[in-house]
Design a protein around this motif. Structure first.
Motif, mmCIF file in Angstrom:
data_model
loop_
_atom_site.group_PDB
_atom_site.id
_atom_site.type_symbol
_atom_site.label_atom_id
_atom_site.label_comp_id
_atom_site.label_asym_id
_atom_site.label_seq_id
_atom_site.Cartn_x
_atom_site.Cartn_y
_atom_site.Cartn_z
ATOM 1 N N THR A 190 0.836 -1.205 0.054
ATOM 2 C CA THR A 190 -0.022 0.081 0.149
ATOM 3 C C THR A 190 0.850 1.329 -0.272
ATOM 4 O OG1 THR A 190 -0.138 -0.097 2.470
ATOM 5 C CG2 THR A 190 -1.802 -1.315 1.287
ATOM 6 N N GLN A 191 0.338 2.201 -0.806
ATOM 7 C CA GLN A 191 1.209 3.684 -0.736
ATOM 8 C C GLN A 191 0.048 4.489 -0.908
ATOM 9 O OE1 GLN A 191 3.304 3.100 -4.463
ATOM 10 N NE2 GLN A 191 5.476 2.658 -3.192
ATOM 11 N N ALA A 192 0.362 5.849 -0.378
ATOM 12 C CA ALA A 192 -0.662 7.055 -0.519
ATOM 13 C C ALA A 192 -0.170 7.663 -1.852
ATOM 14 C CB ALA A 192 -0.603 7.928 0.367
ATOM 15 N N ASN A 193 -1.249 8.137 -2.646
ATOM 16 C CA ASN A 193 -0.824 9.047 -3.847
ATOM 17 C C ASN A 193 -0.871 10.432 -3.558
ATOM 18 O OD1 ASN A 193 -3.345 9.939 -3.762
ATOM 19 N ND2 ASN A 193 -4.208 8.790 -5.423
ATOM 20 N N GLY A 196 -3.662 11.674 -1.553
ATOM 21 C CA GLY A 196 -3.901 11.085 -0.104
ATOM 22 C C GLY A 196 -4.809 9.768 -0.075
ATOM 23 N N ASP A 197 -5.091 9.185 -1.391
ATOM 24 C CA ASP A 197 -5.603 7.937 -1.638
ATOM 25 C C ASP A 197 -4.827 7.055 -1.504
ATOM 26 O OD1 ASP A 197 -8.142 9.631 -2.414
ATOM 27 O OD2 ASP A 197 -7.512 9.769 -4.334
ATOM 28 N N THR A 198 -5.344 5.971 -0.907
ATOM 29 C CA THR A 198 -4.427 4.726 -0.978
ATOM 30 C C THR A 198 -4.406 3.774 -2.039
ATOM 31 O OG1 THR A 198 -4.956 4.557 1.474
ATOM 32 C CG2 THR A 198 -4.275 2.309 0.342
ATOM 33 N N MET A 199 -3.205 3.626 -2.606
ATOM 34 C CA MET A 199 -2.933 2.547 -3.894
ATOM 35 C C MET A 199 -2.649 1.219 -3.470
ATOM 36 S SD MET A 199 -0.932 5.303 -6.333
ATOM 37 C CE MET A 199 0.590 5.222 -5.142
ATOM 38 N N TYR A 200 -2.969 0.263 -3.941
ATOM 39 C CA TYR A 200 -2.519 -1.015 -3.594
ATOM 40 C C TYR A 200 -1.946 -1.683 -4.786
ATOM 41 C CZ TYR A 200 -6.352 -0.536 0.060
ATOM 42 O OH TYR A 200 -6.714 -0.253 0.963
#
Length: 254
Positions: A190-193, A196-200
């Protein structure tokens, strides 16, 4: 002999170019490959958007679709003839064990098999293209060996081949193997774009769960080229009677 050559790493991939160079002295080779990397696309076909075929500067043709799209389009109208063999690869990394379910490399070869054309999928065990010329040379040896079994009268077959990243003279003989098994994949990343949205991101493949002697994992670890004949029938034949009895009990309970 006429060969349709495809892959899943895209038409500019070093593995595709090396395999083409090794095969073009053996047969008339037509390349129809994806425009971009399509790893893990399996047998997916594009049904809800148009496909386009373009000519590349090196004489290859590429499609804005999946590996299976490429072979499907080629066999159902683009080529205008039936090839003697479909070859896919060389993939940048192994396709062993459970990988074959997800593999676009195997998916391209399987599409040929589903159309009744014998097919071979080639992969290198380690990523990075080291010793790719040796792998291509070994792949050409295998094509030459099995081409005589690709007659129009014979039933089609599907082979999955993994080649260790070794110099040609250091490759041990081909071993016919069953597929091994992997553990479940690693955890999702997981990362934040920037918003601020979570990317998987899908995690990496797990290690070998079943790498016993006789599997593709074991053979390639010893330096052998692994060769596994595949089939498409997913029926659980061993348990058909059990499920028939279970269905009958379900019917009786109504």
């Amino acid at each position: 002999m006429k060969i349709l050559l495809s892959n899943d790493d895209g038409y500019q991939a070093p593995g595709l170019q090396a395999l083409y160079e090794a095969l073009k002295t053996e047969a008339d080779v037509e390349v129809v490959a994806p425009e971009h990397n399509n790893s893990a696309k399996s047998n997916a076909l594009t049904l809800h958007s148009p496909l386009y075929v373009h000519d590349a500067h090196n004489g290859f043709r590429y499609v804005n679709g999946t590996p299976a799209d490429c072979v499907h389009v080629a066999l159902t109208g683009l080529l205008g003839y039936r090839p003697d063999l479909v070859v896919s690869g060389i993939n940048n990394g192994a396709n062993m064990g459970d990988d074959t379910i997800y593999s676009g490399t195997v998916g391209a070869a399987m599409e040929g098999y589903l159309f009744g054309v014998p097919a071979i999928a080639f992969s290198q065990v380690e990523r990075g293209w080291s010793e790719i010329a040796s792998a291509a040379r070994k792949a050409a040896d295998i094509v030459r060996r099995f081409a005589q079994q690709a007659s129009a009268d014979a039933p089609p077959w599907l082979l999955n081949v993994n080649i260790p990243n070794r110099p040609y003279d250091a490759l041990l003989p081909v071993k016919v193997c069953r597929l091994g098994r992997r553990h479940a994949a690693e955890r999702v990343i997981t990362q934040a774009n920037p918003h601020g949205d979570t990317m998987y991101w899908i995690g990496g493949a797990g290690p070998a769960k079943d790498g016993a002697e006789g599997t593709d994992f074991h053979a390639t670890a010893q330096g052998h080229v692994s060769l596994t004949p595949l089939k498409v029938d997913l029926t659980d034949h061993d348990n058909l009677r059990y499920w028939a009895q279970a269905a009958a009990r379900l019917q009786d309970a109504r």
